[in-house]
Design a protein around this motif. Structure first.
Motif, PDB file in Angstrom:
ATOM      1  N   VAL A   1      -6.247 117.620 -34.908  1.00 25.36           N
ATOM      2  CA  VAL A   1      -5.883 116.623 -33.900  1.00 25.36           C
ATOM      3  C   VAL A   1      -5.255 115.409 -34.567  1.00 25.36           C
ATOM      4  CG1 VAL A   1      -6.847 115.008 -32.215  1.00 25.36           C
ATOM      5  CG2 VAL A   1      -7.573 117.382 -32.196  1.00 25.36           C
ATOM      6  N   GLU A   2      -5.811 114.981 -35.693  1.00 24.75           N
ATOM      7  CA  GLU A   2      -5.251 113.839 -36.414  1.00 24.75           C
ATOM      8  C   GLU A   2      -3.836 114.133 -36.892  1.00 24.75           C
ATOM      9  OE1 GLU A   2      -8.149 113.090 -39.451  1.00 24.75           O
ATOM     10  OE2 GLU A   2      -9.464 111.971 -38.091  1.00 24.75           O
ATOM     11  N   ASN A   3      -3.612 115.351 -37.389  1.00 20.81           N
ATOM     12  CA  ASN A   3      -2.269 115.737 -37.821  1.00 20.81           C
ATOM     13  C   ASN A   3      -1.295 115.745 -36.644  1.00 20.81           C
ATOM     14  OD1 ASN A   3      -2.857 116.005 -40.539  1.00 20.81           O
ATOM     15  ND2 ASN A   3      -3.399 118.163 -40.354  1.00 20.81           N
ATOM     16  N   ASN A   4      -1.746 116.278 -35.515  1.00 21.36           N
ATOM     17  CA  ASN A   4      -0.891 116.291 -34.321  1.00 21.36           C
ATOM     18  C   ASN A   4      -0.525 114.871 -33.905  1.00 21.36           C
ATOM     19  OD1 ASN A   4      -1.050 119.066 -34.243  1.00 21.36           O
ATOM     20  ND2 ASN A   4      -2.558 119.133 -32.594  1.00 21.36           N
ATOM     21  N   LEU A   5      -1.489 113.979 -33.958  1.00 16.17           N
ATOM     22  CA  LEU A   5      -1.249 112.588 -33.597  1.00 16.17           C
ATOM     23  C   LEU A   5      -0.263 111.940 -34.574  1.00 16.17           C
ATOM     24  CD1 LEU A   5      -1.924 110.239 -31.735  1.00 16.17           C
ATOM     25  CD2 LEU A   5      -3.859 109.714 -33.211  1.00 16.17           C
ATOM     26  N   ARG A   6      -0.457 112.189 -35.859  1.00 20.45           N
ATOM     27  CA  ARG A   6       0.452 111.648 -36.876  1.00 20.45           C
ATOM     28  C   ARG A   6       1.887 112.130 -36.636  1.00 20.45           C
ATOM     29  NH1 ARG A   6      -2.762 113.281 -40.834  1.00 20.45           N
ATOM     30  NH2 ARG A   6      -4.318 111.682 -40.874  1.00 20.45           N
ATOM     31  N   GLU A   7       2.029 113.435 -36.378  1.00 22.88           N
ATOM     32  CA  GLU A   7       3.367 113.997 -36.132  1.00 22.88           C
ATOM     33  C   GLU A   7       4.007 113.369 -34.897  1.00 22.88           C
ATOM     34  OE1 GLU A   7       3.059 118.235 -35.863  1.00 22.88           O
ATOM     35  OE2 GLU A   7       2.331 118.448 -37.916  1.00 22.88           O
ATOM     36  N   LEU A   8       3.223 113.213 -33.861  1.00 17.24           N
ATOM     37  CA  LEU A   8       3.742 112.627 -32.631  1.00 17.24           C
ATOM     38  C   LEU A   8       4.209 111.191 -32.867  1.00 17.24           C
ATOM     39  CD1 LEU A   8       4.167 113.006 -29.557  1.00 17.24           C
ATOM     40  CD2 LEU A   8       1.892 112.030 -29.246  1.00 17.24           C
ATOM     41  N   LEU A   9       3.423 110.431 -33.613  1.00 15.21           N
ATOM     42  CA  LEU A   9       3.797 109.045 -33.882  1.00 15.21           C
ATOM     43  C   LEU A   9       5.009 108.953 -34.799  1.00 15.21           C
ATOM     44  CD1 LEU A   9       0.273 107.395 -34.252  1.00 15.21           C
ATOM     45  CD2 LEU A   9       1.825 107.294 -32.293  1.00 15.21           C
ATOM     46  N   GLN A  10       5.176 109.904 -35.701  1.00 13.24           N
ATOM     47  CA  GLN A  10       6.352 109.911 -36.572  1.00 13.24           C
ATOM     48  C   GLN A  10       7.612 110.284 -35.795  1.00 13.24           C
ATOM     49  OE1 GLN A  10       5.322 112.562 -39.756  1.00 13.24           O
ATOM     50  NE2 GLN A  10       4.165 111.008 -40.890  1.00 13.24           N
TER      51      GLN A  10
END
Length: 128
Positions: free
Chosen positions: A105-114
């Motif tokens: 979930v953290e990786n998904n959030l990071r990707e979305l914010l990038q």
């Protein structure tokens, strides 16, 4: 404003993170409780081992004490110890699974914010 699809994805990821965090905390509490049960059973078993076989032993049931043979009490404590160890192993597996989900979930959030810097700016302006 970020487009609607990005905002929806952010809200979904945020909900998953909140749910996963709650589940992880619940599993950690259960593990602590089982560790306490295991320790109590171990300590009780150690005290029972020190007693001679002909010692009167009593089992606490609610507000009553019932005369029980030492061997029955020892078997009961050994079973509690085994059950606690089994439950702890199961909870550890659940904890590891939830930690992997949290990382995902953290990786998904990071990707979305990038992918969407405007969403990042909006989030940062909300937290200040």
């Amino acid at each position: 404003m970020a487009d609607e699809a990005t905002r929806t994805a952010f809200v979904e990821i945020q909900a998953r993170m909140i749910e996963t965090t709650g589940n992880l905390k619940q599993v950690q509490v259960q593990m602590r409780n089982k560790e306490g049960d295991k320790k109590r059973a171990y300590l009780t078993l150690e005290e029972l081992r020190q007693l001679s076989d002909d010692t009167n032993t009593y089992k606490s049931i609610e507000r009553e004490f019932v005369l029980e043979p030492k061997s029955a009490l020892m078997e009961e404590q050994e079973q509690k110890l085994k059950d606690s160890e089994t439950a702890i192993a199961s909870l550890q597996t659940s904890k590891e699974y939830l930690e992997k989900q949290m990382a995902e979930v953290e990786n998904n959030l990071r990707e979305l914010l990038q992918q969407d810097p405007t969403l990042t700016r909006q989030i940062m302006s909300m937290s200040v």
